[in-house]
Structure formats: C-alpha cells, structure tokens
Scaffold this active site. Structure first.
Site, mmCIF file in Angstrom:
data_model
loop_
_atom_site.group_PDB
_atom_site.id
_atom_site.type_symbol
_atom_site.label_atom_id
_atom_site.label_comp_id
_atom_site.label_asym_id
_atom_site.label_seq_id
_atom_site.Cartn_x
_atom_site.Cartn_y
_atom_site.Cartn_z
ATOM 1 N N ASP A 377 0.815 -1.221 0.000
ATOM 2 C CA ASP A 377 0.000 0.000 0.000
ATOM 3 C C ASP A 377 0.848 1.270 0.000
ATOM 4 O O ASP A 377 0.403 2.309 -0.487
ATOM 5 C CB ASP A 377 -1.022 0.011 1.143
HETATM 6 C C1 LAN Z 1 3.481 -0.667 10.365
HETATM 7 C C2 LAN Z 1 3.655 0.692 9.855
HETATM 8 C C3 LAN Z 1 3.097 0.950 8.493
HETATM 9 C C4 LAN Z 1 1.886 0.088 8.195
HETATM 10 C C5 LAN Z 1 1.020 0.588 7.026
HETATM 11 C C6 LAN Z 1 1.799 0.824 5.738
HETATM 12 C C7 LAN Z 1 0.362 1.911 7.406
HETATM 13 C C8 LAN Z 1 -0.095 -0.427 6.793
HETATM 14 O O1 LAN Z 1 -0.989 0.025 5.826
HETATM 15 C C9 LAN Z 1 0.459 -1.805 6.522
HETATM 16 C C10 LAN Z 1 1.255 -2.299 7.737
HETATM 17 C C11 LAN Z 1 2.408 -1.364 8.152
HETATM 18 C C12 LAN Z 1 3.559 -1.604 7.211
HETATM 19 C C13 LAN Z 1 2.908 -1.672 9.560
HETATM 20 C C14 LAN Z 1 2.871 -3.062 10.069
HETATM 21 C C15 LAN Z 1 3.224 -3.280 11.556
HETATM 22 C C16 LAN Z 1 4.337 -2.362 12.019
HETATM 23 C C17 LAN Z 1 5.556 -2.623 11.177
HETATM 24 C C18 LAN Z 1 3.816 -0.916 11.809
HETATM 25 C C19 LAN Z 1 2.541 -0.621 12.573
HETATM 26 C C20 LAN Z 1 4.914 -0.111 12.478
HETATM 27 C C21 LAN Z 1 5.340 -0.958 13.702
HETATM 28 C C22 LAN Z 1 4.738 -2.371 13.520
HETATM 29 C C23 LAN Z 1 5.725 -3.470 13.998
HETATM 30 C C24 LAN Z 1 5.116 -4.842 13.815
HETATM 31 C C25 LAN Z 1 6.105 -3.215 15.468
HETATM 32 C C26 LAN Z 1 6.986 -4.259 16.093
HETATM 33 C C27 LAN Z 1 6.165 -5.275 16.820
HETATM 34 C C28 LAN Z 1 5.998 -6.549 16.466
HETATM 35 C C29 LAN Z 1 4.827 -7.299 16.968
HETATM 36 C C30 LAN Z 1 6.942 -7.279 15.566
#
Ligand code: LAN
Length: 637
Positions: A377
C-alpha cells in the site's frame, strides 16, 4: 473550507520535501533498546537517558504500571521491562515511582507473569532463566522451505524478530554479570530467584498479558520443543546458528543496518556484538541506532519504525491536490515530488531468494529507500501521489519507473484477490493458532487486508487512467471482489492499521468507488447506513483502540477529528455528501479547528496486532482539511 489548515501542512514540511514526525506510542520499544545497549556494554548518552526516563514517567499509569502503549492499561510485560530499563539507566530502586511499579507487578508474579517477549529480553539480561522460556530454537530455519510452517512463511515482522531470537536462544546468550543485575534479580520476583520453578514458569502468564490464549496446538508444540531442547544435536545446532547468522547478515545488508523494525534492529546488533565483538557489523549497527530515536515534547522514545515519511508525504500530496490547493502549494508539492522520486526502491535486495525476500524493484517503503522493505500500500499511495502530481508538471518519477511500481503491486496480489503488506501470503491462516507472543494478535501470516487491497485497487485504476489499455483490469476486478466479500453483516469493514472500523470502511468504500461501483449499489448503501448509525449526537464520530481489541465499534468519550474525517470522506464516496448527516459532521469538524488552523491532539489513530496503538503525527493535519474540502466539493457536484 479554511486554507489555514493547508498552510499548517505546508509550514511543517521538512527541507527534503517529506513530513517527518513522532512515530511513538508503543511502550515496549524503549526498554528493549536500553536492554540491548546494556548487553553490548553501553548506555544511552545523558540527554537521551534523561529524556527516556522523562518519557516513561510521563506515561506511567495511575496504578503504577505501564501499558503496551501510552494509552493502554498496564501489562506485566511492559511494566517489568520499563522498570528494568529505568534501573539500567541509573534510577534507584527506592525511587517512589519504581516502588509503585513493583507494588503493581510483584502480586502478578513479576517476570513470571510477563508475555513471552518480555521473558526473552529478561533472559538476555540474565534476569530470567532460559529454562523458563518456551523454546525458540534456531533449527526450524533448516527445515525444507516447502513445509507450510517453515519460518520463511511467517509475516516478515514476526520472522525477523524470531530470527535473532533463535540465534540468541540457541547460544543461551547472556549479558555479562554485574552487581546491578544481581540486585534486579532480587527486586523483580515475589520469591527468591533460586527457588523459582522455571519449567512451570513456561506456561505462566498474568491475565493482563494474555490477549491471545495459548491453544492446545501451541501447548503441544511447546512441549515437543522442550523435549527437543533436552536431546538436540550439537552439530545440528551449530549448522542452524550459522544459517541464522547468514540470514541476519542478509537482513542487515538489505536494510543498510536499519533493519525492518526497532526490535530486530536491537537484537541483530546484540547478535553481532556476541558473534564478532569488534567486527565491522557492530560498528555499522551502532551508526544506525539513532535512526530510531525520537526527541519529542513528552520525552525521548524509540519510534515504531525508522520513520513514516513516505506514507505521510504520499497522503499530504493527495490531500493538498485533492482539496484544490495545488496552485497555492506548488513549492510544497514540488519538494514532495522530489522526495517521492528519491525514495522509490530501484533494485531488488541482494540475493532475494537466499534471504527469503520478494523482489523489491519499483516499490515504495513506509519510510525511506535505505530501509529497503517496500510495501504494497505504500507503493500504491506513492504511485497515486506521483500520478496526481503529473498533470501539474510536478511528478519527477519517469514512466518506466511508475510501470515498475505497477509491476511490483501486481506481483503481490494474493490468490483471494486481496493484498497483504510486504509479501504475498506465504503461510496458511491456521499458523495464527501457534502465535506464541501472548500480547500481539494476527502476527503470524501476512494475509490480505482491506486497506492494502483498497490502496492497490485505487493505484491500478489511476494507472489505467494515465496509461489507457494497461493490462490491470483483472487484478482490479479481483480486488473489488475481495472488498465486497469482506464487508461485515453490519455494513462496515474492520481496519488493521488504523482505529478501526471507520478506517477500514473508508479504505473499502474508496476502493470500491475507484473500481467503478456506483453510489446506489447495495454494498455502498449498507456502508453508509453503518457509518450513519455510529454518528454521535453532536455530529462527530469517535472510535478508540478498544474497537480493535474487542473487534466491535467502541466510541471514545468525545468526538475525534480523524475518525470524523474518515467517516465524512467515506460518505462523500458513497454519494452522501449532500445529506444532513454529513452537514452535521462538517459543522462539528469546523467548530473543532483552533484559531491556529490546527485540530487539538486526540487519542492515537494507528494500531497494529489489534492490541497496540501507534501515533501518526500528520493525520490531524492531513485528514480534517481534506475531508472538509471533499465534502464541500461533493455537495457542490
Ligand atoms: C506498520 C507501519 C506501516 C503500516 C502501514 C503501511 C500503514 C499499513 O498500511 C500496513 C502495515 C504497516 C507496514 C505496519 C505493520 C506493523 C508495524 C511494522 C507498523 C505498525 C509499524 C510498527 C509495527 C511493527 C510490527 C512493530 C513491532 C512489533 C511486532 C509485533 C513485531
């Protein structure tokens, strides 16, 4: 509609053309960082240390504990880790706030009640026995890739955390003993450390930390792994450790030592500290640690990602152009166009197949090119932003590179017609039943999401408009079909990355309308009715993270400008711009805007793993003015 809001957006742009802000919220990242540094024999420098302590103080709950994020009720996981982090940063055990924290976690078993990741970090510090962990051995990485449970099939964020964990567990890695650690072993437990029943501790978890329950299958796997640990072959372990180290190197190289997220960043650095203490990898990791540091008014924290720049910039561009502000914001848009150009990923990561990586060329990441992990996305929003800049003469990405972005998007579509985040779905959904994290849900498999699917559909539609005859029709139709199929009986969609049904529904309806659905369609009528049913008496909409946790719409105590904006933008898409409902929402949103053109702070609007809230710094500057502009145009049309 007030142009002041757009001036605010323009004024807060960085010199490089991006928007860059606080990406905090989670409360388990800072302590992991501090613990990692301690294992490496380091400590944060004084200003960072003081800021981190201030941040933790600012977000300690009234009961003395810390939540999974700054808004959530206390967990043992984050309370024990943040207690330990403050002790490692020099706070005394007699400090009144730490005394309060102990009073909260001791009756809950101390570390024994923590969710599994907390126990792991404590084991690394020598504050918890490895025998008390459910095993996370490195050997699964040696299994044939074709197996449905090979670790390469896990969601990339999950597998990239369990990869260094496997190496560290396989080595029983442990910090050098210090008097402080010995003191902590006395402070953390309700019983003497020497009398803890470690085998029994494996299955122990406090009620506060047990969001996902441990299934019969997971408990069986844990027992088998426990037996395996007793008999494992040294030779096989050595091979598995070598394989993990090779894959860790692959991740470090592909991301310029930034790593996919803050947790594996710290764990990989610790791995190299132990594997090659004076090696170049440790130095390279150390240089990139500050990328995650965030200095904010509420103190210093570790961001959830190295930044959210690309995402914010792509939305800011679309909001400015979509609000009819392009003429007054040309310079801003020009700089943003340069940023989009500079951050597209131009090549695949090194040895993608060896490192279990999907090809990256043409994609956009969430943050920066250097981060090296493009997302479905983010690529879609990046492409859409370039395409709205094009007629203004401000798009700097050449056609063939836009075509590569389209190819990247097409390569990620799942068999069910939807899109996941970073990769095509690799593992079966039932893997989620083996989620060992206790506190995070939906982290095992990268399955299709309504948000990613909608963004990709919208981008492909925009591409077909720019490049008539582009062969994307079938992909669009399958995406639209996925969106229709995932509508809930109440007419809404559940979001996964924003709070919650208002976010999911906004993506779904904009995707459907882009895909050609007309306002009278029953799917859109049901969506509009769903939103109307949740409007508050004062005309606003409001949702909290509780919506995500409980998987049903839960209102906050007041209206939220971001939620209201998503609802209003959805109603414009469903053809309801000119309704009483919309007018009341608009009136509320306008009245809420401050004299400085900004909307006042409100609860966090981002989420992951259904449980953890995360802060999107630009959302209050992007969505309300965008929604006001769209409602005005929608009702004029
Ligand atoms: C994010 C940040 C961006 C987000 C979007 C692009 C907004 C979304 O549309 C798809 C998923 C994604 C890429 C996403 C997935 C999960 C993340 C990476 C996070 C919320 C930022 C931090 C989180 C991550 C998993 C935190 C670490 C914790 C774990 C359980 C591994």
């Amino acid at each position: 509609m007030s142009p002041r809001a757009h001036e605010v957006l323009a004024r807060t742009q960085e010199a490089d053309g991006s928007w860059k802000g606080d990406y905090g919220g989670p409360l388990f990242l800072t302590p992991v960082y501090v613990a990692g540094l301690y294992v490496m024999g380091q400590a944060p420098e004084a200003r960072t240390r003081d800021g981190m302590i201030a941040h933790l103080r600012a977000h300690q709950n009234a009961d003395g504990g810390w939540g999974l994020d700054v808004e959530s009720p206390s967990l043992v996981f984050t309370t024990v880790l943040n207690y330990v982090a403050q002790r490692l940063m020099g706070v005394d055990a007699t400090d009144p706030e730490l005394v309060r924290a102990r009073a909260w976690f001791l009756p809950r078993g101390g570390p024994l009640g923590s969710g599994s990741w907390g126990k792991f970090i404590l084991a690394l510090l020598g504050l918890y026995d490895y025998d008390g962990l459910t095993p996370v051995p490195p050997e699964p990485w040696l299994l044939p890739r074709a197996l449905p449970f090979h670790p390469s099939r896990l969601w990339c964020h999950c597998r990239m955390v369990y990869l260094p964990m496997g190496w560290l567990y396989g080595r029983r890695a442990r910090a050098v003993e210090t008097p402080l650690l010995a003191a902590l072993r006395r402070e953390l437990y309700p019983q003497p450390y020497a009398s803890v029943d470690w085998k029994g501790a494996r299955s122990q978890v406090a009620a506060s930390d047990a969001y996902t329950h441990r299934s019969v299958g997971l408990r069986a796997v844990n027992r088998v792994l426990g037996l395996y640990e007793r008999v494992h072959s040294k030779w096989l372990r050595a091979r598995a450790l070598k394989e993990c180290l090779a894959l860790i190197r692959g991740e470090d190289e592909a991301t310029h030592f930034i790593c996919i997220g803050p947790i594996n960043k710290v764990l990989n650095a610790v791995v190299w500290h132990l594997a090659r203490p004076d090696g170049p990898e440790v130095r390279a990791h150390r240089e990139r640690l500050p990328d995650y540091l965030q200095h904010s008014p509420d103190g210093v924290k570790i961001n959830g990602y190295n930044s959210s720049q690309l995402w914010d910039t792509a939305f800011a561009v679309q909001a400015l152009v979509g609000s009819g502000q392009a003429a007054g914001a040309r310079d801003t848009l020009e700089r943003a166009g340069r940023f989009l150009e500079a951050e597209q990923v131009l090549e695949d990561s090194p040895h993608p197949s060896r490192n279990h990586r999907h090809p990256s060329r043409g994609g956009w990441p969430f943050s920066t090119r250097a981060h090296g992990w493009p997302i479905s996305d983010c690529t879609a929003e990046g492409l859409k932003a370039c395409l709205v800049l094009e007629p203004l003469g401000l798009n700097r990405v050449p056609r063939e590179r836009l075509a590569q972005a389209v190819e990247f998007i097409l390569s990620l579509q799942n068999r069910d017609g939807g899109w996941s985040t970073y990769e095509q779905q690799r593992g079966p959904r039932w893997l989620e039943r083996f989620n060992p994290s206790d506190v995070f849900s939906g982290i095992m498999v990268d399955a299709s999401y309504v948000e990613c699917t909608s963004a990709c559909v919208q981008a492909l539609v925009a591409w077909r408009r720019a490049q008539p005859g582009a062969p994307v029709g079938r992909a669009i139709a399958r995406g639209v079909d996925f969106l229709c199929r995932t509508q809930r009986p109440d007419g809404g969609w559940e979001g996964s990355w924003g709070v919650c049904f208002s976010y999911g529904t906004w993506f779904a309806v904009t995707g459907l309308v882009a895909g050609g659905m007309k306002p009278g369609d029953a799917v859109l009528r049901r969506a509009a009715a769903f939103l109307m049913a949740h409007q508050r008496e004062d005309g606003s909409w409001s949702e909290t993270i509780q919506s995500c946790r409980e998987r049903r719409w839960v209102d906050g105590t007041t209206g939220h400008a971001v939620t209201t904006s998503w609802a209003l933008m959805s109603l414009v898409a469903t053809g309801d711009a000119d309704s009483e409902v919309t007018r009341r929402g608009v009136a509320w949103l306008r009245a809420r805007q401050g004299a400085d053109g900004r909307w006042p702070p409100e609860p966090l609007a981002g989420v992951f793993s259904r449980t953890c809230a995360i802060h999107y710094d630009t959302y209050l500057r992007i969505f309300p003015p965008w929604a006001l502009a769209l409602t005005q145009r929608g009702s004029a049309a």
